[in-house]
Design a protein around this motif. Structure first.
Motif, PDB file in Angstrom:
ATOM      1  N   ASP A  23      -6.034  14.046   2.161  1.00 54.65           N
ATOM      2  CA  ASP A  23      -5.906  13.118   3.273  1.00 54.65           C
ATOM      3  C   ASP A  23      -5.833  11.698   2.725  1.00 54.65           C
ATOM      4  O   ASP A  23      -6.702  11.271   1.945  1.00 54.65           O
ATOM      5  N   LEU A  24      -4.803  10.960   3.145  1.00 55.31           N
ATOM      6  CA  LEU A  24      -4.549   9.627   2.627  1.00 55.31           C
ATOM      7  C   LEU A  24      -4.605   8.580   3.727  1.00 55.31           C
ATOM      8  O   LEU A  24      -4.216   8.843   4.875  1.00 55.31           O
ATOM      9  N   ARG A  49      -1.419  14.524   3.295  1.00 55.26           N
ATOM     10  CA  ARG A  49      -1.404  14.301   4.744  1.00 55.26           C
ATOM     11  C   ARG A  49      -1.946  12.895   4.979  1.00 55.26           C
ATOM     12  O   ARG A  49      -3.011  12.528   4.454  1.00 55.26           O
ATOM     13  N   VAL A  50      -1.225  12.080   5.739  1.00 56.36           N
ATOM     14  CA  VAL A  50      -1.641  10.711   6.012  1.00 56.36           C
ATOM     15  C   VAL A  50      -2.377  10.662   7.344  1.00 56.36           C
ATOM     16  O   VAL A  50      -1.873  11.133   8.362  1.00 56.36           O
ATOM     17  N   THR A  51      -3.569  10.096   7.323  1.00 52.71           N
ATOM     18  CA  THR A  51      -4.383  10.020   8.540  1.00 52.71           C
ATOM     19  C   THR A  51      -4.307   8.665   9.222  1.00 52.71           C
ATOM     20  O   THR A  51      -4.546   8.563  10.428  1.00 52.71           O
ATOM     21  N   LEU A  69       6.393   9.923  12.389  1.00 53.34           N
ATOM     22  CA  LEU A  69       6.801  10.893  11.377  1.00 53.34           C
ATOM     23  C   LEU A  69       5.596  11.592  10.751  1.00 53.34           C
ATOM     24  O   LEU A  69       5.620  12.789  10.485  1.00 53.34           O
ATOM     25  N   LEU A  70       4.542  10.824  10.528  1.00 45.80           N
ATOM     26  CA  LEU A  70       3.374  11.351   9.823  1.00 45.80           C
ATOM     27  C   LEU A  70       2.299  11.891  10.755  1.00 45.80           C
ATOM     28  O   LEU A  70       1.335  12.509  10.297  1.00 45.80           O
ATOM     29  N   LEU A 113     -10.030   0.856   8.166  1.00 42.80           N
ATOM     30  CA  LEU A 113      -9.311   2.072   7.797  1.00 42.80           C
ATOM     31  C   LEU A 113      -9.670   2.517   6.383  1.00 42.80           C
ATOM     32  O   LEU A 113      -9.766   3.714   6.099  1.00 42.80           O
ATOM     33  N   ALA A 114      -9.872   1.547   5.480  1.00 45.43           N
ATOM     34  CA  ALA A 114     -10.188   1.882   4.093  1.00 45.43           C
ATOM     35  C   ALA A 114     -11.505   2.638   3.973  1.00 45.43           C
ATOM     36  O   ALA A 114     -11.697   3.411   3.030  1.00 45.43           O
TER      37      ALA A 114
END
Length: 417
Positions: A23-24, A49-51, A69-70, A113-114
């Motif tokens: 998860d990115l 997978r981008v969260t 898209l993600l 988010l970080a």
């Protein structure tokens, strides 16, 4: 070296190597690094997978497209005024009944988010505003794929205090190259790091020949396609000076054992020389896909992340010494890196202001480094052992920016007189 602290970036030490898809969180998703990272993710859906995504807020249509898209959970913009446009762009992208992602806004949104739940945070933000997200990711225990060199430059002691050994994986092409070459040997056997530089568009010119360089000439980099600030930094070689400081901080190697060599083809991205005389070089055609894949996937490699060489075709690779008179930026960077404390922040902030002044036609090309040197000199020498805080960094940057603007305006007035 054996008694030195573990380096921030160490290929032998991994903070987390979770199985399955990673998860990115991608910060700076609409910039050059961010868009290339998303392309890599979309080509490798079984790995990543981008969260969540963050961006400054100037390209809301692209951000909405990326989010759709993600299928991310959250999107963030630094500019609160961009929320309306982003929500409208999201509604146009998402079909009826599709839930929209959560929207965060404001200067702290990227840092929020970080620290969110994920495996790896890719910090692709440009500029020292990336410091807060870097610190937030490290504090939350995330693996940090670091493309935002400025956060390490201006906040080195703060970053080092938070980072666990091996928690940072560099995404710059030069530091990703060093990272990979260092994997081949023991840290105690490293003699020196050799950072390569393309030389920019003005390789071979004397200082006098650089006096009349135009904006258009400076923005025409012979190898890499980058944003305007980084492109000008490559033309002045400030970018290489920042990379020397970054290498010192990442790998805990003294400045006198970090060398810069000009390599116009940009095939060899950097090298490590070991005590037995061996030098290991990491080489690919110029492309950021490889460093991004290292940052997101290490210790595994992502197949076909970047193009490879055609060894059946003849090619010539050249190396030249750095002209320190025409390009004094690397020497000045070593100086401020040795001073430490707020000196690197002053150097970086003054340079950003001077680059803006050059692009606006208010400073000549040589005036960039002349002005930065003057600002650094006025800032003085920090007392040894002085503790550093985020407030100290921000105060130093504010002063440096204001002073750089004053000196740039003075130079413009004198030139017109």
């Amino acid at each position: 070296m054996s008694d030195s602290p573990a380096p921030l970036a160490d290929p032998h030490l991994l903070f987390d190597t979770a199985d399955g898809r990673r998860d990115l969180v991608i910060l700076g998703s609409t910039g050059s690094i961010g868009t290339q990272a998303i392309d890599l993710v979309l080509r490798n859906p079984d790995r990543f997978r981008v969260t969540a995504l963050s961006a400054a807020g100037g390209r809301t249509t692209l951000l909405a497209e990326q989010a759709h898209l993600l299928r991310v959970n959250t999107v963030a913009v630094a500019d609160p005024g961009a929320v309306g446009g982003l929500r409208e762009a999201l509604c146009e992208r998402y079909g009826a009944g599709e839930p929209l992602p959560e929207i965060l806004a404001g200067p702290d949104a990227a840092a929020t988010l970080a620290a969110s739940e994920c495996h790896t945070v890719l910090n692709g933000i440009t500029g020292s505003i990336g410091l807060a997200p870097t610190l937030a990711a490290l504090k939350a225990g995330r693996t940090l794929a670091l493309a935002n060199k400025e956060s390490l430059i201006v906040g080195g002691p703060l970053v080092k205090a938070l980072a666990a050994p091996g928690q940072i994986i560099p995404v710059d092409s030069e530091h990703a190259a060093l990272f990979q070459a260092l994997a081949a040997g023991k840290r105690a056997d490293v003699r020196k790091l050799v950072v390569t530089a393309s030389g920019g568009p003005f390789r071979g010119r004397t200082r006098e020949e650089l006096a009349d360089v135009t904006r258009e000439q400076a923005l025409s980099h012979p190898t890499w396609a980058m944003g305007p600030v980084i492109t000008i930094n490559s033309a002045t070689l400030v970018n290489k000076g920042l990379e020397v400081i970054e290498a010192h901080l990442l790998y805990d190697i003294p400045f006198d054992r970090i060398e810069v060599v000009v390599h116009p083809q940009s095939y060899v991205h950097s090298m490590v020389e070991f005590t037995d005389g061996s030098t290991l070089a990491q080489a690919t055609p110029p492309d950021m896909g490889g460093p991004i894949a290292i940052g997101l996937g290490w210790p595994e490699r992502v197949p076909d992340a970047a193009p490879a060489f055609d060894w059946s075709t003849a090619s010539t690779w050249e190396f030249f010494p750095l002209d320190t008179e025409a390009f004094p930026s690397v020497g000045l960077a070593r100086h401020v890196g040795t001073l430490g404390s707020t000196a690197p922040a002053v150097f970086n902030a003054a340079n950003e202001e001077c680059v803006d002044a050059f692009l606006a036609g208010q400073l000549p090309f040589n005036g960039i480094m002349d002005t930065v040197t003057a600002v650094v000199s006025e800032h003085g020498t920090p007392a040894p052992g002085t503790p550093l805080s985020v407030a100290d960094v921000l105060e130093a940057e504010t002063w440096a920016r204001a002073r750089a603007r004053e000196l740039s305006a003075k130079a413009t007035a004198e030139a017109r007189a």
